[in-house]
Design a protein around this motif. Structure first.
Motif, mmCIF file in Angstrom:
data_model
loop_
_atom_site.group_PDB
_atom_site.id
_atom_site.type_symbol
_atom_site.label_atom_id
_atom_site.label_comp_id
_atom_site.label_asym_id
_atom_site.label_seq_id
_atom_site.Cartn_x
_atom_site.Cartn_y
_atom_site.Cartn_z
ATOM 1 N N SER A 30 -13.308 3.008 -2.866
ATOM 2 C CA SER A 30 -12.096 3.136 -2.500
ATOM 3 C C SER A 30 -11.502 1.686 -2.309
ATOM 4 C CB SER A 30 -11.924 3.811 -1.090
ATOM 5 O OG SER A 30 -10.669 3.765 -0.546
ATOM 6 N N SER A 63 -6.584 8.015 -3.818
ATOM 7 C CA SER A 63 -6.966 8.053 -2.274
ATOM 8 C C SER A 63 -8.338 8.802 -2.221
ATOM 9 C CB SER A 63 -5.989 8.568 -1.592
ATOM 10 O OG SER A 63 -5.644 9.815 -2.152
ATOM 11 N N SER A 64 -8.501 9.990 -2.749
ATOM 12 C CA SER A 64 -9.946 10.701 -2.473
ATOM 13 C C SER A 64 -11.085 10.425 -3.552
ATOM 14 C CB SER A 64 -9.606 12.014 -2.509
ATOM 15 O OG SER A 64 -9.097 12.475 -4.190
ATOM 16 N N ARG A 98 -11.184 9.730 -7.748
ATOM 17 C CA ARG A 98 -11.745 8.713 -8.338
ATOM 18 C C ARG A 98 -12.925 9.103 -9.270
ATOM 19 N NH1 ARG A 98 -11.282 7.182 -3.014
ATOM 20 N NH2 ARG A 98 -13.595 7.234 -2.625
ATOM 21 N N ASN A 131 0.748 -1.395 -0.141
ATOM 22 C CA ASN A 131 -0.113 -0.087 -0.002
ATOM 23 C C ASN A 131 1.075 1.181 0.084
ATOM 24 O OD1 ASN A 131 0.729 -0.737 2.769
ATOM 25 N ND2 ASN A 131 -0.486 0.916 3.302
ATOM 26 N N PRO A 149 0.619 5.180 -4.650
ATOM 27 C CA PRO A 149 0.773 6.278 -5.371
ATOM 28 C C PRO A 149 1.849 6.396 -6.603
ATOM 29 C CG PRO A 149 0.837 6.993 -2.996
ATOM 30 C CD PRO A 149 0.896 5.319 -3.179
ATOM 31 N N THR A 194 -8.759 1.009 -0.505
ATOM 32 C CA THR A 194 -8.324 1.035 0.955
ATOM 33 C C THR A 194 -9.666 0.595 1.849
ATOM 34 O OG1 THR A 194 -6.888 2.738 0.637
ATOM 35 C CG2 THR A 194 -7.405 2.160 2.830
#
Length: 293
Positions: free
Chosen positions: A267, A232-233, A237, A175, A179, A269
């Motif tokens: 997400s 991440s946000s 997305r 993880n 990025p 995550t």
């Protein structure tokens, strides 16, 4: 006596063979008169009021050596000789393209993003040079097809290398590299989108160019949708999804049968956390049942 130096590769290992002088490093041949004139750069024309340097033979030799390097897939030599050509022929589309392409081909894992960016950035210039300087329709079509094949090929290579590297990272720390992986894929995707855009801009009236543009856009869409969930946000997305849909619309303009792909904006995550929670709950229940039993 000044040593004889090859005008092409700079070697001074020149040997007389069968009446001509041959560079033992790159194979360039010189006549006796040419050897005498090597104190200056190229042949000299003193018939007029000014001295002119004729480098036509030198350029011809450079082109032959550069094309040979491309055929042999010798990236280092191709960059070297096309760089030399580009200085004297700034409108040479092959030199403008191959200097960037073969530098990118030599990149390591850490350089994937910058390599993809450099390829994407050169597409506008290269296709415009083809449009403005290659007048024969068949030659022009062959030229932009070479660019398409090469760009699609290097995009596939860079994407595969990035994906394999990311997949090989231990899951406990993977993880941390999301990025980095995402940026590499985005750079490759942008190169594919850019290829389609400028093909359509400069050669859009040709059916072959339209088909190639569609192919480039489809490749970009497939890779792009594979990383949407890595943003991440929610805004990231959704923005990625909207951009994909823009290119889906471009494809459907020429290929109405192309189905809009499903794009998951959940997400990654959050999904990973839920799966981990469920697994831990199941394990806890099994242990509890064993203790009570």
């Amino acid at each position: 006596m000044q040593p004889i130096m090859c005008e092409i590769c700079g070697s001074n290992d020149i040997v007389k063979q069968d009446g001509v002088f041959v560079c033992q490093h790159c194979g360039t041949k010189y006549s006796a008169d040419e050897v005498r004139k090597m104190v200056v750069d190229g042949k000299v024309d003193v018939s007029g009021s000014t001295v002119k340097v004729d480098s036509s033979d030198r350029l011809k030799n450079l082109r032959e050596i550069a094309k040979r390097a491309v055929a042999d897939n010798d990236a280092e030599a191709a960059v070297k000789y096309y760089d030399m050509i580009l200085v004297e022929e700034p409108n040479n589309w092959e030199a403008a393209f191959y200097t960037v392409y073969f530098r990118a081909m030599q990149c390591k894992i850490a350089g994937i993003q910058s390599a993809a960016v450099s390829v994407g950035n050169c597409i506008d210039t290269v296709l415009k040079l083809i449009r403005d300087n290659v007048t024969d329709p068949k030659e022009r079509r062959a030229a932009y097809m070479i660019v398409v094949v090469r760009v699609m090929s290097i995009c596939e290579m860079l994407y595969t290398a990035a994906h394999n590297h990311y997949s090989g990272i231990d899951s406990s720390i993977q993880n941390q590299y999301v990025p980095e992986y995402g940026n590499r894929v985005v750079a490759v995707v942008n190169a594919s989108y850019t290829l389609g855009n400028y093909l359509n801009l400069y050669f859009g009236e040709e059916k072959s160019a339209q088909e190639l543009a569609v192919m480039a856009w489809k490749a970009g869409i497939e890779r792009h949708k594979s990383i949407v969930r890595m943003f991440s946000s929610k805004e990231g997305r959704v923005g990625a999804r909207d951009l994909i849909l823009e290119y889906v619309a471009k494809v459907q303009k020429y290929d109405p049968s192309y189905a809009t792909p499903e794009i998951d904006t959940t997400s990654q995550t959050t999904t990973t956390f839920i799966i981990a929670f469920v697994v831990c709950t199941i394990i806890f229940c099994i242990i509890l049942a064993a203790v009570n039993g």
